[in-house]
Design a protein around this motif. Structure first.
Motif, PDB file in Angstrom:
ATOM      1  N   TYR C 194      24.496  37.551  43.387  1.00 42.86           N
ATOM      2  CA  TYR C 194      25.373  37.380  42.232  1.00 42.86           C
ATOM      3  C   TYR C 194      25.311  35.958  41.685  1.00 42.86           C
ATOM      4  N   MET C 229      25.071  47.349  40.104  1.00 40.04           N
ATOM      5  CA  MET C 229      25.793  46.197  40.632  1.00 40.04           C
ATOM      6  C   MET C 229      26.596  46.682  41.823  1.00 40.04           C
ATOM      7  N   ALA C 231      28.151  45.694  46.131  1.00 43.42           N
ATOM      8  CA  ALA C 231      28.854  44.644  46.854  1.00 43.42           C
ATOM      9  C   ALA C 231      27.958  43.460  47.192  1.00 43.42           C
ATOM     10  N   VAL C 234      22.850  42.238  42.613  1.00 47.23           N
ATOM     11  CA  VAL C 234      22.450  42.921  41.385  1.00 47.23           C
ATOM     12  C   VAL C 234      21.052  43.465  41.603  1.00 47.23           C
ATOM     13  N   PRO C 272      23.917  41.233  53.101  1.00 48.15           N
ATOM     14  CA  PRO C 272      25.256  41.811  52.943  1.00 48.15           C
ATOM     15  C   PRO C 272      26.307  40.726  53.128  1.00 48.15           C
ATOM     16  N   ARG C 273      27.412  40.828  52.388  1.00 46.94           N
ATOM     17  CA  ARG C 273      28.448  39.811  52.446  1.00 46.94           C
ATOM     18  C   ARG C 273      29.764  40.427  52.921  1.00 46.94           C
ATOM     19  N   MET C 274      30.605  39.611  53.480  1.00 47.87           N
ATOM     20  CA  MET C 274      31.933  40.074  53.873  1.00 47.87           C
ATOM     21  C   MET C 274      32.899  38.901  53.833  1.00 47.87           C
TER      22      MET C 274
END
Lengths: 284, 284, 284, 284, 284, 284, 284
Positions: C194, C229, C231, C234, C272-274
């Motif tokens: 992003y 789009m 989590a 993109v 991956p994000r958290m």
């Protein structure tokens, strides 16, 4: 069958049938013994002609003869049993001929109920005629995979590598995959981290594969390129043509070599990654 | 059946049938009692001939005789019941013979409805004839797995290891897997961490397996090699040929030995791994 | 068949048939040898006319002639075998003609059991007539994908890229996908974070794609835009028209080029994000 | 039916039928009342003979008599209703006999449409005859599990443990599992951490199981060994033979005892584990 | 067929047939050539009448004429081939007429085997008659989606967007979805974080959508509201009516615009969240 | 139908039919009006007899009468429409009787096509006769669950709790589950942490359940014990017998009470747990 | 058909047919033009009687008339086309009547192949007769959901909300769900954290729902209670009766109101939670 039933009910009523009973039992015993002897002779002949001479021929011809020999044993057994049962039934006064040729409710039910039996025999006949697979081939049909043990007129026996015997009616063998005709292809996918130099990693794999020696390998393994880019790394695909049905063995050998080459060259296999953002929170 | 209905409607109307009623009931009772006696004699004879003598023969012959003996009990019961019902129906003036041989709407419906019954009997006949499995074998058909208790003319009873009885119509036994014919293969996959020396780990497993003693083991277990490389570690596969259907027991023994050997040699079984990147974040 | 059975039972009883046995065997041997010779001549003629001249024609015509040539070999084999079997059976006194034309229980069962055989032949006939696919095409039907080896009257053989031979009855080839008629489209989805400038990322991909050279590429790859789009980032989609069935090769080339372009321009592929909120907890 | 239609259309046209209308209604009412009385008498007799005397016999005989008694009630209801409907229809001038025996489009449709009805009755008949299950047994067929309430000629009612009544046509009861014939086996898998001493854990479980008292327990529970080694720990399997269909109750008792024994001995049940590698990252 | 077989066997035996062989081959060649010429003339006429004049009509009429024109080419080919085959067969003395009109085992098998062929033709006929879809439409049937290339009497060819040709028998086209008749609706779901002001976010999306320009857009996109509240955020749904089958293109344009508007206004797309409670643990 | 077609084609040709046209239209109008009047009278009578008097009987009888009353309305509608259509068709010279009784291609197609219609009627008849469910019951068949609105001769209407009407053909109602016959059982599983005292937790739940008051509760809820031990905690199962089909309401009440009791007693519902091992890593 | 073929082959041979060719073409053209005119007149009449007057009636009657009007247009088209094709075929000397009434292989195949066509027409007839759904209703059958556009004799057209047209044969519409008959129920599940006061949260939701205004709302929304307790929080269910098929709109409105009420009152929607135990580890 109904006619017979009516007459046998009549017979049971006046008890006249018991006189001829002893003789009929004797004759039936003779028929059964004779049929076993005939079957033994036929099977011996088939073994001598088809199976024992198989070694004199080329591999392809021998494979065919073994298959047909086992089938012939199977078919002659059915024919001899069928004739014996007919003779026994005719001894006790039942003639199935008119019944099978006639129609009616019973005939309708038998006709419908026997259709899968007929389909089994027809499909079995074409499996042999078209040489789809032979005894000793590794095949898969539906969820069953293994080595073909016997192709019978009605069923095929498949021996799985873990020891179970799968018995599949030929009519269920619609789509079959034969693993024993052509060379197999071992496909190995290996991941390297994004931080690695992809060109260098591919070069190391290529060099390692050049030195790989394995009896079942037909051609030198080939590095296809970057198969996939996903969240944890870059996947590189390696393929190796090998002798029929040996791809698990070859894949294990490739795995071991690559693990050691990566250890030597310090290339890491990527673990899953995650970016974490820590926020403080007011206590709830 | 319609003809009978018409006449019985007529009979009900003028109440003439009631005179012969008592005698018919008496005769039917006699038929039923006689059929039970006949069935008892037949079952006793079968037990004496087939089941009790089974111990005099080799294991394979005895297995066959037990199966056929249980089937014969089943078949004679059907035949005796069938004759008894026919006699009873003929007592009350119904002759099913012409009905079953005729056709029409009722016949069509019966013919279609009975086709799965016929298929059950045909398939059951071939299961015995082809010796696909016998009483005492462990088989799987569809989702049902267990020990065969009885092979009847129409259904087969399978006893699962947790105690349930599965009753499966023979016509549904299309594809069957027999676990009791050949030796089984216990397959154990064990993971070791990437940091471990794979050669050393395989050596330890090989040494441990050499010392494994188990009654059901047929051959010494064999270490196949590196089966898989994934995110958490390297998977090594071990196989062991053992007596039919004992692979869960042998796999448990292998598991226990390997756990202890790994403990002694300090080889760790890898936990899942993850690389985390911490980022600070402006408060939202 | 029943008539024949009755008479053969009679024959077996009085043993009169054995005299003519030797002569019949001799004649049957002649029939079998003659049929093999006839088949050899027919196959040679077909090869000369259809297969060897194929090179004189355009690719499309040659493709057609190869397919029909292989089918004709298949069909002539069936016809010759069929005539030979009929002659052999007529030698031993069995005439299947009336049986097949008659009806009854056996006929009903055969009619139902053979319906899938008839469907196979009809569908095979239309596959050729409508030129759905030809020998050498890459097709997929059901779960089987590969190169067509032979289109027979009853079955089609498909060679998968990993070496297995799939044998599929034509009647099962309901819906078929042909990969060899038109140019293929390689579709590559790539994710950017992003935080990245999407316009800049799309520009870099476009520039890289313009410089991509590959033999199988028909048109310059095209950047479609922001496909998704979610989590972690993109997703940008790139498509490239290429020669039939070469899309995996072209996709691998695009993957490699993009990886290197992203490395050069410092665009990161998002992990991956958290978001984690840490709370203290009173000890339980 | 068409003949009747034509004549009734004719009748409706000239209005002649209305004279006999009153008498026919009266006679039909008498038939209906008489059939209800006959049914009441028959049901009372069945209850007295089959159900009330059931207590005089052994459990197995009583179980059988209850099942057959409930079935007889069901069958006599169908027969009485069938005769009553036939009588009523004959009152209004419709004779279904020839229609059902004839053929044609309507007959074809009825024959096909009624085949599942016939299959229901045939299968129901064999369920009783073969004593597959009886009223009061816990069975599972397809996705429906529960206690059998009634086995009718056409449908079987199964009462689930949460109170729903499943009504299943007998023809859909192809494969049935009976839980009430043999003792059940409670299977409990428990995980212990890798750090634990496996031998000690198995010893504690064995000791605990020896002291387990439960009314439904038939044999002392048995510790089978190390069933599985996976990422979070070592799984140990315990089995316990118990009275039919009591395995959930026994498994709950075993769970509770083991939880307390583990608490006493300080053996921890392993949580999922993960190794995390923290990396710093340049801010994006 | 059997009659012919018997006579041809007789013919083969006495070798008399070979005299007339040359003439028959000549006549058959003439028939085949004539049929190709006739087919060429018919196809030219159809092209001139149906396809070339299509441009003179409105789009809807032209679409219909193209479809029917391609079908007519297909149908005339079948008819000409059918007549030619019949003539050739009558040359070699086989008249299929009586065979097809008769019955028996072969007829039963053919009748059953050909039913899906008949169903294909009937369904194909109604697809055209009811104008379900036409050549050039984008349709989906089962798992196959693409542009219709040809609607034949027996099969329909669908060209997928990635270049494969799906060949589907008309009888398998039970339920069909046509994407080319009405305007399509692009549906875009976007998530915003809980901390965001939902009203403000919806306002920004609405403003952005008002300024969106796209050739395929029929109406201004519309913000429907809060579609879902889940663990990571609030999902807002946007829909946009666009020209038939352009919704993926329009959705990509909306995605790009929203990403840029969110960047400008500092609205974050929420990452997955988790609350973690850290506990200390005594070392195991 | 063909005969009629031929004659009507003849009629259309010489235009003689148009004279009688007006009269026929008039007579058909009268038939249609008369049939609507007859249907109105019949429905009124059924309502008066079956539905309005329902309140005079016990609940079970009333339930039965409502069901049969609604069915009778449905059946009389079909009969009146059927007679009216037959009369109208006979007016225009078509007599369907011979057609339906005859056979041929059209008859075969109709016979096959109508079989599911016949099956619907037969199954519907048995649903009523066997009292499987009645209007107002909550049932589930296949994926459709709801309250029965109407049981018709061909279809059953089920009203789901969210307002949709499911219309299911009776022939598809093979296996049906009736929720309205017996009391239901609310089953609630609740997890407590390993650190909790299981005995204390079960005691608290038992005490809370003793004080639970709910109108739909039939018996006091019962704590079954430790249902499961898994990675995050110990699962305790509570069951409560309640009035038919009220288990979701009762389960919600139990949930709320337990949440509050746990809050009061400080018992925590366990979150998922994980053990993390942090390792430092050399920067890649 | 064969007879015709034989004669037309004869005709083609001696070229006599070409004289009458011109006249036949002229007559066929007249037939086709006349049928189009007749169809145009019939459709105009139907539109005037059924569709244009619909506005004079109540909504329910108008809905019915629109459906029947569209069906009548469909049916008259089939009848006119059928008569025209019969006339054209009789012009060229083919009379299909005897063929369709006869039997044989072709008839058998057509009979089987056409059965789904017959089933489509029968089911379509009952959809109209039973008023299962009408044009304009929102229905779901199988996987297809949307607004009914046309109910034809053979197929039904359903317009999905995203613009696709689903064309479903009536025979596939076995089980249909109608969303337009009764009021719908919007069901919204919302989670609150364990730390929240459940009673207070339910009170806030109840208060918010009381103030909710929406045109499609029929009754005030109702808070059902604690639906579920799971690892992350307590789920509270809200239902709201609304006008048919408006539940997605109403659910969106409820979502938005609750989000804002929770923001105002500081109630947090719970994120997933996890307890982590950190252990140090000796470096591997």
């Amino acid at each position: 069958m109904m006619d017979w039933l009516d007459s046998s009910i009549a017979a049971v009523k006046n008890k006249e049938m018991w006189g001829a009973f002893g003789i009929a039992v004797l004759r039936m015993t003779i028929i059964l013994v004779a049929s076993r002897v005939a079957l033994w002779i036929l099977h011996k002949s088939i073994d001598r002609i088809m199976l024992e001479r198989a070694s004199k021929y080329t591999a392809s011809q021998a494979r065919r003869m073994t298959t047909v020999g086992k089938l012939l044993r199977n078919v002659t057994a059915y024919i001899v049993y069928f004739i014996a049962i007919m003779l026994v039934l005719s001894e006790i006064g039942i003639n199935l001929g008119p019944l099978l040729a006639g129609a009616g409710v019973v005939g309708l039910a038998i006709g419908f109920g026997a259709q899968s039996l007929v389909k089994d025999v027809i499909t079995g006949f074409f499996i042999i005629l078209e040489d789809q697979f032979a005894v000793g081939d590794v095949i898969q049909t539906g969820q069953f995979k293994g080595t073909v043990e016997v192709i019978g007129l009605r069923t095929t026996k498949i021996l799985s590598w873990t020891g179970e015997v799968h018995i599949v009616p030929n009519g269920m063998i619609n789509e079959v995959t034969n693993f024993s005709v052509n060379n197999s292809l071992a496909v190995v996918d290996v991941s390297v981290a994004y931080e690695s130099n992809v060109d260098q990693a591919m070069q190391i794999i290529t060099d390692t594969m050049k030195e790989l020696k394995h009896d079942d390998l037909v051609k030198e393994p080939q590095v296809l390129g970057v198969q996939l880019m996903n969240a944890s790394g870059v996947t590189i695909r390696v393929i190796a043509e090998c002798r029929p049905n040996t791809h698990p063995v070859v894949a294990r050998a490739i795995n071991k070599e690559m693990k050691e080459a990566f250890d030597r060259n310090g290339i890491e296999i990527p673990y899953p990654r995650m970016v974490t953002y820590q926020r403080s929170m007011k206590e709830g």
